[in-house]
Write an enzyme that holds these catalytic residues in place. Structure first.
Site, mmCIF file in Angstrom:
data_model
loop_
_atom_site.group_PDB
_atom_site.id
_atom_site.type_symbol
_atom_site.label_atom_id
_atom_site.label_comp_id
_atom_site.label_asym_id
_atom_site.label_seq_id
_atom_site.Cartn_x
_atom_site.Cartn_y
_atom_site.Cartn_z
ATOM 1 N NE ARG A 42 -3.043 0.228 3.235
ATOM 2 C CZ ARG A 42 -2.526 0.510 4.440
ATOM 3 N NH1 ARG A 42 -1.988 1.693 4.687
ATOM 4 N NH2 ARG A 42 -2.567 -0.388 5.401
ATOM 5 C CE1 TYR A 79 -16.729 11.388 -15.726
ATOM 6 C CE2 TYR A 79 -15.547 11.446 -13.638
ATOM 7 C CZ TYR A 79 -16.357 10.792 -14.539
ATOM 8 O OH TYR A 79 -16.803 9.530 -14.249
ATOM 9 C CG ASP A 128 -8.828 16.187 -14.772
ATOM 10 O OD1 ASP A 128 -8.122 15.628 -15.633
ATOM 11 O OD2 ASP A 128 -9.797 15.637 -14.225
ATOM 12 C CE LYS A 163 -11.579 8.485 -18.305
ATOM 13 N NZ LYS A 163 -12.602 7.490 -18.102
HETATM 14 C C1 LIG Z 1 -11.478 14.615 -17.100
HETATM 15 C C2 LIG Z 1 -11.677 13.433 -16.205
HETATM 16 N N1 LIG Z 1 -11.160 13.454 -14.970
HETATM 17 C C3 LIG Z 1 -11.313 12.415 -14.116
HETATM 18 C C4 LIG Z 1 -12.045 11.302 -14.480
HETATM 19 C C5 LIG Z 1 -12.229 10.166 -13.492
HETATM 20 O O1 LIG Z 1 -11.393 9.110 -13.808
HETATM 21 P P1 LIG Z 1 -11.716 7.562 -13.465
HETATM 22 O O2 LIG Z 1 -12.874 7.172 -14.323
HETATM 23 O O3 LIG Z 1 -10.434 6.870 -13.819
HETATM 24 O O4 LIG Z 1 -12.033 7.494 -12.028
HETATM 25 C C6 LIG Z 1 -12.606 11.237 -15.763
HETATM 26 C C7 LIG Z 1 -13.385 10.051 -16.163
HETATM 27 O O5 LIG Z 1 -14.017 10.010 -17.195
HETATM 28 C C8 LIG Z 1 -12.423 12.334 -16.644
HETATM 29 O O6 LIG Z 1 -12.945 12.335 -17.871
#
Ligand SMILES: Cc1ncc(COP(=O)(O)O)c(C=O)c1O
Length: 377
Positions: free
Chosen positions: A46, A98, A170, A195
């Site tokens: 961990r 998101y 992000d 992604k």
């Molecule tokens: C811009 C963005 N940030 C964060 C996330 C969250 O990621 P995760 O689905 O890996 O938890 C997403 C998911 O689609 C996203 O598009």
């Protein structure tokens, strides 16, 4: 070291005693101690695991950070970053985010005493106006999900510094291959590693990359305490995915540029949101702050019926949530990624029943266009 080389070899490529060309998967929960007070540097997975550590070194090098921490998902990474704040703290956020981040902030973080003000962060004056005495951070996505708004990272960083706020970016949509927010003044960079970094629609992962040792120490404490760490096997899959990040990003962008141009002239398409189109509001800022436009496109069809027809008729393109993988995916933000956002807020942003989002993959662009053409007919 060049970014293409870092993707393939990691930050500092070392083989183990066997000469294994790929990083071994250290599938272990714990590590034996040689004696009292002695450690190999690894105690419990961990906290640290050699496979995850290699991945973290690669991502830190790609994002020009002091450290990168690999979480089980993007949302786990953003949740951990929210633990840096205390009840009473306030954060200015992009009003186009998101849907999962929106849900986290408004349903979990607010319950824990944080407050948020959502603003259009392309408007710098609006950001300044909404900073409060208890503000501690600015959280942005650029390009934003799903409306592809472009925020000027360097300008927001100046505002953040002047008010002693953390700037959290992000960077999921462009990946470190096209954009490095830390170079522009960001303090923390977030990724859904699910992604483009993973790139194959087969693994969930998340990253928080820090610009300072102080932030890294605070986040590592939260990481080991909360425990949403990436497994050794998934770390291996991410290392493997990143090896081809550069060629995937280039080729997917090439496809996206063709597709955006094709969509823009289609009679049933009313608007195309893609920063690579010179008509996009953020085209010039994108060219200045990023090395590419990426391969995410949102577009508005002429009616709800057309949008449904496209989703039901696509054959090659898959109607699925997520993005950034080799397969082209089409998403209905209103019902999928942004379903939890109140309707009035959603509509005001243009996330309506006519809006579709494409994550352009690696197939031949002619095949993707032919599929959309038959679905729109
Ligand atoms: C811009 C963005 N940030 C964060 C996330 C969250 O990621 P995760 O689905 O890996 O938890 C997403 C998911 O689609 C996203 O598009």
């Amino acid at each position: 070291m060049d970014i293409n080389t870092i993707c393939v070899h990691g930050s500092a490529h070392k083989t183990d005693y066997t000469g294994s060309v790929t990083v071994p998967i250290y599938q272990t929960a714990t590590f034996a101690h040689l004696g009292v007070g002695q450690s190999t540097g690894y105690d419990y997975s961990r906290l640290q695991n050699p496979t995850r550590e290699q991945l973290e070194n690669v991502v830190a090098a790609l994002e020009h950070g002091t450290d990168a921490i690999a979480f089980s998902t993007g949302m786990a990474a953003i949740s951990a970053v929210m633990e840096l704040f205390e009840a009473g703290d306030h954060i200015v956020i992009s009003d186009d985010l998101y849907g999962g981040s929106h849900r986290l902030f408004h349903h979990i973080s607010e319950k824990n005493g944080l407050t948020f003000t959502a603003v259009n962060t392309t408007d710098l004056l609006l950001i300044e106006k909404n900073i409060q005495p208890q503000s501690k951070a600015i959280f942005i996505e650029t390009p934003s999900n799903p409306m592809m708004q472009i925020t000027d990272i360097a300008e927001v960083a100046k505002i953040a510094k002047a008010h002693r706020l953390l700037l959290i970016v992000d960077n999921t949509f462009l990946s470190p291959y096209f954009q490095n927010p830390i170079d522009l003044g960001a303090d923390i960079v977030m990724h859904s590693g699910t992604k483009y970094l993973g790139g194959h629609n087969d693994t969930l992962a998340g990253f928080a990359v820090t610009a300072s040792n102080e932030l890294s120490e605070k986040l590592r404490f939260i990481f080991k305490t909360v425990g949403a760490c990436l497994s050794p096997f998934d770390s291996y899959l991410l290392i493997r995915g990143i090896k081809t990040l550069s060629i995937r990003m280039e080729r997917q962008q090439e496809n996206a540029l063709k597709l955006a141009g094709w969509l823009a002239q289609h009679p049933k398409i009313k608007a195309v949101y893609y920063a690579g189109l010179p008509t996009h509001h953020g085209y010039e800022i994108s060219k200045r702050q990023a090395r590419g436009f990426g391969s995410m496109i949102s577009f508005e069809t002429d009616s709800e019926q057309t949008a449904h027809q496209v989703l039901e008729r696509v054959k090659l393109i898959l109607f699925a949530e997520s993005l950034g993988g080799v397969e082209t995916l089409i998403t209905y933000p209103m019902l999928q990624t942004h379903a939890d956002i109140p309707a009035s807020e959603r509509e005001a942003k243009g996330i309506n029943e006519r809006l579709l989002r494409l994550s352009v993959g690696l197939e031949a662009s002619d095949d993707i266009i032919a599929d959309l053409e038959q679905a729109l007919r």
